[in-house]
Design an enzyme around this catalytic site. Structure first.
Site, PDB file in Angstrom:
ATOM      1  N   ASP A   1     -10.502 -11.431   6.962  1.00  0.00           N
ATOM      2  CA  ASP A   1      -9.821 -10.160   7.221  1.00  0.00           C
ATOM      3  C   ASP A   1     -10.704  -9.030   7.736  1.00  0.00           C
ATOM      4  O   ASP A   1     -10.229  -8.204   8.494  1.00  0.00           O
ATOM      5  CB  ASP A   1      -9.141  -9.702   5.925  1.00  0.00           C
ATOM      6  CG  ASP A   1      -8.117  -8.602   6.140  1.00  0.00           C
ATOM      7  OD1 ASP A   1      -7.256  -8.763   7.028  1.00  0.00           O
ATOM      8  OD2 ASP A   1      -8.167  -7.594   5.418  1.00  0.00           O
TER       9      ASP A   1
ATOM     10  N   LYS B   1      -8.711  -2.458   0.572  1.00  0.00           N
ATOM     11  CA  LYS B   1      -8.568  -1.598   1.743  1.00  0.00           C
ATOM     12  C   LYS B   1      -9.305  -0.276   1.573  1.00  0.00           C
ATOM     13  O   LYS B   1      -9.760   0.320   2.558  1.00  0.00           O
ATOM     14  CB  LYS B   1      -7.091  -1.351   2.044  1.00  0.00           C
ATOM     15  CG  LYS B   1      -6.347  -2.608   2.501  1.00  0.00           C
ATOM     16  CD  LYS B   1      -7.024  -3.293   3.685  1.00  0.00           C
ATOM     17  CE  LYS B   1      -6.229  -4.479   4.181  1.00  0.00           C
ATOM     18  NZ  LYS B   1      -6.925  -5.224   5.269  1.00  0.00           N
TER      19      LYS B   1
ATOM     20  N   SER C   1      -0.373  -7.176   9.748  1.00  0.00           N
ATOM     21  CA  SER C   1       0.177  -8.077   8.745  1.00  0.00           C
ATOM     22  C   SER C   1       1.344  -8.883   9.310  1.00  0.00           C
ATOM     23  O   SER C   1       2.246  -8.338   9.951  1.00  0.00           O
ATOM     24  CB  SER C   1       0.650  -7.268   7.535  1.00  0.00           C
ATOM     25  OG  SER C   1       1.214  -8.099   6.552  1.00  0.00           O
TER      26      SER C   1
ATOM     27  N   ARG D   1       1.429 -12.197  -2.062  1.00  0.00           N
ATOM     28  CA  ARG D   1       0.022 -12.353  -1.669  1.00  0.00           C
ATOM     29  C   ARG D   1      -0.726 -13.323  -2.585  1.00  0.00           C
ATOM     30  O   ARG D   1      -0.358 -13.513  -3.750  1.00  0.00           O
ATOM     31  CB  ARG D   1      -0.690 -10.999  -1.735  1.00  0.00           C
ATOM     32  CG  ARG D   1      -0.215  -9.978  -0.730  1.00  0.00           C
ATOM     33  CD  ARG D   1      -0.911 -10.161   0.594  1.00  0.00           C
ATOM     34  NE  ARG D   1      -0.478  -9.183   1.595  1.00  0.00           N
ATOM     35  CZ  ARG D   1      -1.072  -9.030   2.770  1.00  0.00           C
ATOM     36  NH1 ARG D   1      -2.128  -9.761   3.080  1.00  0.00           N
ATOM     37  NH2 ARG D   1      -0.633  -8.148   3.629  1.00  0.00           N
TER      38      ARG D   1
ATOM     39  N   ARG E   1       0.824  -1.201   0.000  1.00  0.00           N
ATOM     40  CA  ARG E   1       0.000   0.000   0.000  1.00  0.00           C
ATOM     41  C   ARG E   1       0.866   1.261   0.000  1.00  0.00           C
ATOM     42  O   ARG E   1       2.013   1.242   0.430  1.00  0.00           O
ATOM     43  CB  ARG E   1      -0.918   0.012   1.224  1.00  0.00           C
ATOM     44  CG  ARG E   1      -2.014  -1.028   1.197  1.00  0.00           C
ATOM     45  CD  ARG E   1      -2.908  -0.919   2.421  1.00  0.00           C
ATOM     46  NE  ARG E   1      -2.164  -1.129   3.662  1.00  0.00           N
ATOM     47  CZ  ARG E   1      -1.744  -0.160   4.467  1.00  0.00           C
ATOM     48  NH1 ARG E   1      -2.004   1.102   4.194  1.00  0.00           N
ATOM     49  NH2 ARG E   1      -1.071  -0.441   5.569  1.00  0.00           N
TER      50      ARG E   1
ATOM     51  N   HIS F   1     -10.942  -5.118  11.758  1.00  0.00           N
ATOM     52  CA  HIS F   1      -9.886  -5.710  10.938  1.00  0.00           C
ATOM     53  C   HIS F   1      -9.459  -7.009  11.615  1.00  0.00           C
ATOM     54  O   HIS F   1      -8.518  -7.035  12.405  1.00  0.00           O
ATOM     55  CB  HIS F   1      -8.709  -4.735  10.819  1.00  0.00           C
ATOM     56  CG  HIS F   1      -7.624  -5.212   9.902  1.00  0.00           C
ATOM     57  ND1 HIS F   1      -6.306  -4.889  10.089  1.00  0.00           N
ATOM     58  CD2 HIS F   1      -7.672  -5.985   8.791  1.00  0.00           C
ATOM     59  CE1 HIS F   1      -5.580  -5.443   9.143  1.00  0.00           C
ATOM     60  NE2 HIS F   1      -6.380  -6.109   8.345  1.00  0.00           N
TER      61      HIS F   1
ATOM     62  N   LYS G   1      -3.111 -13.926  11.720  1.00  0.00           N
ATOM     63  CA  LYS G   1      -4.566 -14.039  11.856  1.00  0.00           C
ATOM     64  C   LYS G   1      -5.179 -14.938  10.788  1.00  0.00           C
ATOM     65  O   LYS G   1      -6.124 -15.673  11.057  1.00  0.00           O
ATOM     66  CB  LYS G   1      -5.233 -12.662  11.880  1.00  0.00           C
ATOM     67  CG  LYS G   1      -5.209 -11.844  10.632  1.00  0.00           C
ATOM     68  CD  LYS G   1      -5.951 -10.536  10.853  1.00  0.00           C
ATOM     69  CE  LYS G   1      -6.075  -9.720   9.588  1.00  0.00           C
ATOM     70  NZ  LYS G   1      -4.764  -9.317   9.033  1.00  0.00           N
ATOM     71  N   THR G   2      -4.645 -14.916   9.556  1.00  0.00           N
ATOM     72  CA  THR G   2      -5.151 -15.814   8.525  1.00  0.00           C
ATOM     73  C   THR G   2      -4.787 -17.261   8.854  1.00  0.00           C
ATOM     74  O   THR G   2      -5.615 -18.171   8.737  1.00  0.00           O
ATOM     75  CB  THR G   2      -4.580 -15.427   7.150  1.00  0.00           C
ATOM     76  OG1 THR G   2      -4.990 -14.096   6.835  1.00  0.00           O
ATOM     77  CG2 THR G   2      -5.074 -16.369   6.063  1.00  0.00           C
TER      78      THR G   2
END
Length: 520
Positions: free
Chosen positions: A245, A189, A226, A311, A49, A208, A230-231
């Site tokens: 997410d 996002k 990131s 990604r 980003r 988030h 969490k994933t």
């Protein structure tokens, strides 16, 4: 398209299927087909980003925006000029359109039109957002439109931008413009930012986080920046995935914003992350900036030649047992994930509601030396309010108050998990093994920690269990894993002071915002 200010267009490729978009991507030479059928693309200059290039249109009556380093204002006049330039840019060009929805709740579902220059971004939108296969025609009335043109270049002098890249959101026109960057994460996002602005008006907390649900309907949420896991931790074969997410928490429970996952793939491991591994090898998955062998067409997930931020974007149905409805009840447990590269936070701790608010507003993790330009030899503490500051158009305390009210109303227990280092900081200690972290999560969710004794950490005030099934006892006490306990004490106090200073800065800006709002 005239409703979006676009005229004299070339072919309009509307709601193409996955197979059609893959054909377009190959025909346009936008990417390569991997051995297992995923599409591999490179995003060029931007591999992540561009937060400094993100703007929100400032209107006189929009006194609720959290202006500052996160949200930069741009005037309606500059935005209108940019919109006209986008319209000129697209003339006579073919475009790709996906009409999708954001929000798996009928009361809060937002119909969105995604207009892209490239076919692979249309496939990304198709994978990440919610779609209905039986619906092939356009939305009759999309409530938000996003226009994405990576080949467009802004002029900072004429357009009020900081560079040739721009991400601009207009909440009045309900329009998002993204130009000068091919990184697809900007699309998702930007729409997350939109939901973060709209949903609090309906008393829904946007979050988030990832979410899954157990056999008894018990919902768990996983917050984290990131790289904190969490994933990975929410992708559990024994617990159906609600979402990867972004979620909302309303009066009747939680719901996923999206219809897909956007997972980091650097050093992806088939044994430790089998569900994600399977998904990224499916036809239709979009792989960003991974290295592809030109002959075998096999993907190298170990390589960070292009970026550490590799990604994969794939639809939720690629995860076995993922909940198609994307909804669940009120969460029984919330996990805050922090990859502490200083090695001082306990691997697992129970939080009081007050501590939960503190750590939510803090949003702590640590960046490692060498992972970003400008970082020195030591890890760097990173604080991102609500575990997602770049996507918050309102002040963090707005979301913090909502979270505290909801966990108190529903009796939700909040936990802090350190997925980072133990036995010393990065370079000295070791990363906490993923199987131990999974065992901690499982112990919480299976009520294996309900009757064990806890002690309060003297520096951070956290409540740490004395034992945890499947985890070595000494690992739970970080001070005991250091060869020099005094060095641990010094490092822990330093980090605690950084926590305090960051929290004071947030509360001070909250007071300033409140006073300015009152005077206005």
């Amino acid at each position: 398209m005239e409703a979006q200010g676009l005229y004299n267009l070339g072919d309009i490729r509307w709601n193409l299927s996955t197979a059609q978009l893959v054909e377009e991507i190959i025909r346009n030479k936008e990417g390569w087909l991997s051995h297992h059928g995923a599409i591999v693309v490179h995003t060029g200059k931007h591999t992540g980003r561009a937060p400094r290039d993100k703007f929100i249109v400032a209107y006189p009556d929009h006194d609720d925006i959290w202006w500052g380093p996160i949200n930069s204002p741009i005037s309606p006049e500059y935005f209108a000029r940019l919109h006209q330039k986008f319209a000129t840019f697209f003339q006579l060009r073919p475009i790709y359109v996906q009409d999708v929805w954001i929000g798996n709740h009928p009361a809060y579902r937002l119909p969105v039109r995604i207009i892209t220059e490239k076919a692979w971004h249309s496939l990304f939108a198709r994978n990440l957002f919610i779609r209905e296969e039986q619906t092939t025609g356009p939305h009759s009335n999309p409530e938000f439109t996003l226009i994405h043109a990576p080949s467009f270049r802004a002029n900072p002098v004429e357009d009020g931008t900081r560079s040739e890249t721009v991400i601009a959101i207009d909440f009045v026109r309900r329009l998002v413009l993204i130009g000068g960057t091919a990184y697809a994460g900007e699309i998702k996002k930007a729409m997350f930012t939109v939901m973060n602005y709209l949903l609090p008006q309906h008393h829904v907390l946007p979050m988030h986080c990832s979410a899954n649900v157990g056999p008894q309907g018990d919902v768990a949420l996983f917050f984290g920046l990131s790289g904190t896991g969490k994933t990975t931790l929410s992708s559990d074969p024994e617990r159906p995935l609600i979402g990867d997410d972004e979620h909302g928490w309303g009066e009747d429970g939680i719901f996923n914003f999206e219809g897909g996952c956007y997972a980091k793939t650097i050093r992806l491991n088939a044994q430790l992350e089998p569900l994600i591994w399977s998904a990224v090898h499916r036809f239709g998955t979009v792989l960003e900036n991974v290295i592809l062998n030109p002959d075998s067409r096999l993907v190298d997930f170990e390589s960070d030649t292009i970026t550490e931020n590799t990604r994969a974007a794939y639809p939720l149905e690629f995860i076995p047992h993922a909940l198609k409805e994307g909804r669940g009840g009120h969460p029984q447990h919330i996990f805050f994930l922090s990859a502490d590269a200083f090695g001082v936070l306990p691997p697992l701790a129970r939080l009081t509601p007050e501590q939960a608010l503190f750590f939510f507003l803090t949003g702590y993790t640590a960046k490692l030396a060498g992972t970003e330009t400008g970082l020195g030899r030591e890890p760097q503490a990173t604080f991102s309010a609500c575990f997602g500051a770049p996507f918050l158009p309102l002040h963090p305390t707005v979301y913090g108050r909502m979270l505290k009210e909801k966990i108190q109303q529903h009796g939700t227990q909040v936990w802090l998990i350190n997925t980072g280092w133990t036995g010393g900081p990065y370079g000295v200690g070791t990363r906490i093994p993923l199987p131990y972290t999974r065992a901690m999560v499982h112990a919480v969710l299976s009520h294996g920690l309900d009757s064990v004794p806890y002690h309060q950490d003297p520096i951070f005030g956290l409540w740490v269990p004395e034992t945890c099934p499947g985890v070595p006892r000494e690992l739970l006490q970080p001070r005991q894993t250091w060869s020099d306990p005094q060095a641990y004490d010094q490092q822990a106090r330093t980090l605690a002071e950084q926590f305090r200073a960051n929290f004071e800065a947030i509360t001070e800006t909250s007071l300033t915002v409140a006073l300015n709002h009152r005077e206005g």
